[in-house]
Design a protein around this motif. Sequence first.
Motif, PDB file in Angstrom:
ATOM      1  N   GLU A  54      13.099  -3.172   0.352  1.00  0.00           N
ATOM      2  CA  GLU A  54      13.055  -2.149   1.398  1.00  0.00           C
ATOM      3  C   GLU A  54      11.668  -1.526   1.400  1.00  0.00           C
ATOM      4  OE1 GLU A  54      14.902   2.099   2.900  1.00  0.00           O
ATOM      5  OE2 GLU A  54      15.881   1.067   1.229  1.00  0.00           O
ATOM      6  N   LEU A  55      11.032  -1.528   2.542  1.00  0.00           N
ATOM      7  CA  LEU A  55       9.702  -0.931   2.674  1.00  0.00           C
ATOM      8  C   LEU A  55       9.841   0.562   2.955  1.00  0.00           C
ATOM      9  CD1 LEU A  55       7.928  -3.665   4.830  1.00  0.00           C
ATOM     10  CD2 LEU A  55       7.953  -3.426   2.339  1.00  0.00           C
ATOM     11  N   PRO A  56       8.993   1.358   2.361  1.00  0.00           N
ATOM     12  CA  PRO A  56       9.074   2.805   2.577  1.00  0.00           C
ATOM     13  C   PRO A  56       8.432   3.204   3.902  1.00  0.00           C
ATOM     14  CG  PRO A  56       7.220   2.324   1.164  1.00  0.00           C
ATOM     15  CD  PRO A  56       7.899   1.005   1.432  1.00  0.00           C
ATOM     16  N   ASP A  57       8.538   4.455   4.231  1.00  0.00           N
ATOM     17  CA  ASP A  57       7.774   5.027   5.330  1.00  0.00           C
ATOM     18  C   ASP A  57       6.363   5.228   4.797  1.00  0.00           C
ATOM     19  OD1 ASP A  57       6.458   6.684   7.143  1.00  0.00           O
ATOM     20  OD2 ASP A  57       8.260   7.834   7.628  1.00  0.00           O
ATOM     21  N   PHE A  58       5.473   4.274   5.071  1.00  0.00           N
ATOM     22  CA  PHE A  58       4.142   4.309   4.476  1.00  0.00           C
ATOM     23  C   PHE A  58       3.334   5.520   4.942  1.00  0.00           C
ATOM     24  CE2 PHE A  58       4.969  -0.304   3.892  1.00  0.00           C
ATOM     25  CZ  PHE A  58       4.745  -0.359   2.525  1.00  0.00           C
ATOM     26  N   GLU A  59       3.538   5.931   6.185  1.00  0.00           N
ATOM     27  CA  GLU A  59       2.818   7.110   6.680  1.00  0.00           C
ATOM     28  C   GLU A  59       3.201   8.338   5.856  1.00  0.00           C
ATOM     29  OE1 GLU A  59       2.017   9.663  10.794  1.00  0.00           O
ATOM     30  OE2 GLU A  59       3.417   7.969  10.800  1.00  0.00           O
ATOM     31  N   GLU A  60       4.491   8.497   5.581  1.00  0.00           N
ATOM     32  CA  GLU A  60       4.960   9.618   4.766  1.00  0.00           C
ATOM     33  C   GLU A  60       4.434   9.510   3.339  1.00  0.00           C
ATOM     34  OE1 GLU A  60       6.933  12.993   3.351  1.00  0.00           O
ATOM     35  OE2 GLU A  60       6.588  12.352   5.425  1.00  0.00           O
ATOM     36  N   LEU A  61       4.518   8.318   2.771  1.00  0.00           N
ATOM     37  CA  LEU A  61       4.088   8.109   1.389  1.00  0.00           C
ATOM     38  C   LEU A  61       2.617   8.443   1.201  1.00  0.00           C
ATOM     39  CD1 LEU A  61       4.531   6.991  -1.496  1.00  0.00           C
ATOM     40  CD2 LEU A  61       4.012   4.718  -0.569  1.00  0.00           C
ATOM     41  N   PHE A  62       1.761   7.891   2.046  1.00  0.00           N
ATOM     42  CA  PHE A  62       0.329   8.126   1.883  1.00  0.00           C
ATOM     43  C   PHE A  62      -0.072   9.542   2.295  1.00  0.00           C
ATOM     44  CE2 PHE A  62       0.266   3.401   2.098  1.00  0.00           C
ATOM     45  CZ  PHE A  62      -0.222   3.187   0.818  1.00  0.00           C
ATOM     46  N   SER A  63       0.694  10.152   3.196  1.00  0.00           N
ATOM     47  CA  SER A  63       0.434  11.553   3.538  1.00  0.00           C
ATOM     48  C   SER A  63       0.676  12.446   2.332  1.00  0.00           C
ATOM     49  CB  SER A  63       1.325  12.003   4.700  1.00  0.00           C
ATOM     50  OG  SER A  63       0.967  11.351   5.904  1.00  0.00           O
ATOM     51  N   ARG A  64       1.727  12.162   1.584  1.00  0.00           N
ATOM     52  CA  ARG A  64       2.007  12.939   0.372  1.00  0.00           C
ATOM     53  C   ARG A  64       0.858  12.795  -0.633  1.00  0.00           C
ATOM     54  NH1 ARG A  64       8.478  12.294  -1.073  1.00  0.00           N
ATOM     55  NH2 ARG A  64       9.265  12.871   0.991  1.00  0.00           N
ATOM     56  N   ILE A  65       0.406  11.569  -0.817  1.00  0.00           N
ATOM     57  CA  ILE A  65      -0.684  11.332  -1.763  1.00  0.00           C
ATOM     58  C   ILE A  65      -1.947  12.062  -1.329  1.00  0.00           C
ATOM     59  CG2 ILE A  65      -2.244   9.549  -2.672  1.00  0.00           C
ATOM     60  CD1 ILE A  65       0.180   7.631  -2.615  1.00  0.00           C
ATOM     61  N   ARG A  66      -2.235  12.017  -0.047  1.00  0.00           N
ATOM     62  CA  ARG A  66      -3.464  12.651   0.460  1.00  0.00           C
ATOM     63  C   ARG A  66      -3.437  14.164   0.287  1.00  0.00           C
ATOM     64  NH1 ARG A  66      -5.097  10.077   6.225  1.00  0.00           N
ATOM     65  NH2 ARG A  66      -6.920  11.404   5.796  1.00  0.00           N
ATOM     66  N   GLN A  67      -2.252  14.767   0.326  1.00  0.00           N
ATOM     67  CA  GLN A  67      -2.171  16.220   0.214  1.00  0.00           C
ATOM     68  C   GLN A  67      -2.414  16.724  -1.201  1.00  0.00           C
ATOM     69  OE1 GLN A  67      -2.204  17.924   2.875  1.00  0.00           O
ATOM     70  NE2 GLN A  67      -1.821  16.133   4.151  1.00  0.00           N
ATOM     71  N   VAL A  68      -2.248  15.860  -2.202  1.00  0.00           N
ATOM     72  CA  VAL A  68      -2.402  16.305  -3.586  1.00  0.00           C
ATOM     73  C   VAL A  68      -3.571  15.642  -4.310  1.00  0.00           C
ATOM     74  CG1 VAL A  68       0.041  16.878  -3.803  1.00  0.00           C
ATOM     75  CG2 VAL A  68      -0.730  14.591  -4.440  1.00  0.00           C
ATOM     76  N   SER A  69      -4.145  14.604  -3.705  1.00  0.00           N
ATOM     77  CA  SER A  69      -5.279  13.912  -4.313  1.00  0.00           C
ATOM     78  C   SER A  69      -6.468  13.932  -3.360  1.00  0.00           C
ATOM     79  CB  SER A  69      -4.905  12.459  -4.647  1.00  0.00           C
ATOM     80  OG  SER A  69      -6.041  11.736  -5.110  1.00  0.00           O
ATOM     81  N   PRO A  70      -7.383  14.885  -3.536  1.00  0.00           N
ATOM     82  CA  PRO A  70      -8.551  14.955  -2.649  1.00  0.00           C
ATOM     83  C   PRO A  70      -9.386  13.679  -2.644  1.00  0.00           C
ATOM     84  CG  PRO A  70      -8.348  16.967  -3.947  1.00  0.00           C
ATOM     85  CD  PRO A  70      -7.357  15.997  -4.510  1.00  0.00           C
ATOM     86  N   LEU A  71      -9.469  13.001  -3.785  1.00  0.00           N
ATOM     87  CA  LEU A  71     -10.250  11.762  -3.829  1.00  0.00           C
ATOM     88  C   LEU A  71      -9.570  10.674  -3.004  1.00  0.00           C
ATOM     89  CD1 LEU A  71     -12.729  10.326  -4.899  1.00  0.00           C
ATOM     90  CD2 LEU A  71     -11.427   9.708  -6.955  1.00  0.00           C
ATOM     91  N   ALA A  72      -8.252  10.561  -3.118  1.00  0.00           N
ATOM     92  CA  ALA A  72      -7.514   9.594  -2.303  1.00  0.00           C
ATOM     93  C   ALA A  72      -7.675   9.913  -0.823  1.00  0.00           C
ATOM     94  CB  ALA A  72      -6.040   9.588  -2.693  1.00  0.00           C
ATOM     95  N   ASP A  73      -7.661  11.200  -0.483  1.00  0.00           N
ATOM     96  CA  ASP A  73      -7.824  11.607   0.910  1.00  0.00           C
ATOM     97  C   ASP A  73      -9.182  11.177   1.461  1.00  0.00           C
ATOM     98  OD1 ASP A  73      -7.064  13.144   3.324  1.00  0.00           O
ATOM     99  OD2 ASP A  73      -8.690  14.463   2.692  1.00  0.00           O
TER     100      ASP A  73
END
Length: 347
Positions: A54-73
């Motif tokens: 099952e593939l996740p909601d990638f937009e949601e997943l990467f949005s979460r990462i971007r909000q807590v990891s400035p380098l990832a953002d």
Amino acid sequence: MSISSHVFAATVVVALATIAATISVVDAFSSPVFQEVHTLRRHSPSKIEGVEIELPDFEELFSRIRQVSPLADKIISGEHTGKGLKEIDDGFHPVGYKWKTVESNARRIVHQVDKIDNFQELGTPLLRFRSTIDGPFVPEKFADLIMEIDDRARWDPAIAEVDERYPIHDLDAANIAMNFEYGSCSKLGVGYCRTKQSVVSPREQLTLCGIQDFECGSSLIWGTEMEEWHNHLLPGDKRHTRAKSHLFSVALTPNGRPESFDVEYILQLEIGGKIPNFMVAPIVSESVKNMFKHAKDVFGGRDGEIDDYIAELKAKQAQEVKLEATASTALEDVMRNEMPRQLVRTS
């Protein structure tokens, strides 16, 4: 327009921008990563016959990462300029929370540790580790330190089992599902992890993990815990206390110095069982720091391990290029032989 009008207009613009940013952050944690409604789920075949991922909601997943990891953002947004951690903004905090720096020492391998207690009201802290590692930039090897049992066991005495159980069959399907918005997915699959019996009982995890490679040369390792309806993918019949990685990402990027790269490591881990919440941060911190100490030795050239790995990686890549060229030539031959036959049939 009067000065007061200019001031009012500027205030409105700032307010709207703040509201927009707030909405973006809230949205990043208001939708599920996996869909509970079966008809809304997206699946892709794995390399194991009969097993779909099952593939996740990638937009949601990467949005979460971007909000807590400035380098990832920075990396995902394409605004990365090659200066690594030096170019990020530490003034950004997820709405409703504030990062607290609990360790800061430029001379340590992990030179900064930040924490948000009880992030998203899940009862466990969100931890952020930053490090600068001297050595060649090889994201694949860094991922192996976490995901391959032989590498993991050298720094994690608690690990009993870790492997990729169900790799995706076609990475192109993953990139299409991501709308090609998050670099190029070079690895994706469902992995299983189990710890040994120690002062606490064994823990197990079932996670979907992946690696994204970006044009700027940076990489992002990420993972998210699978849901209860994925439990049929757990191996064997004996179950252990379930630990859960609510949020996991590792942003890696060259920092402008020769043979050096920066790492921002994000983890919110629910250990499970009866472990008190106040013990989670010290346990996780010690484990992650052990990993970074080992990474320092490996990438620093100890025993020539990283040089051997790079040589093997280049040989593997050359073999893959050769196989692709052979397959392409074979296809061209088939097409050349087929065309005269088609002409005969149509004449």
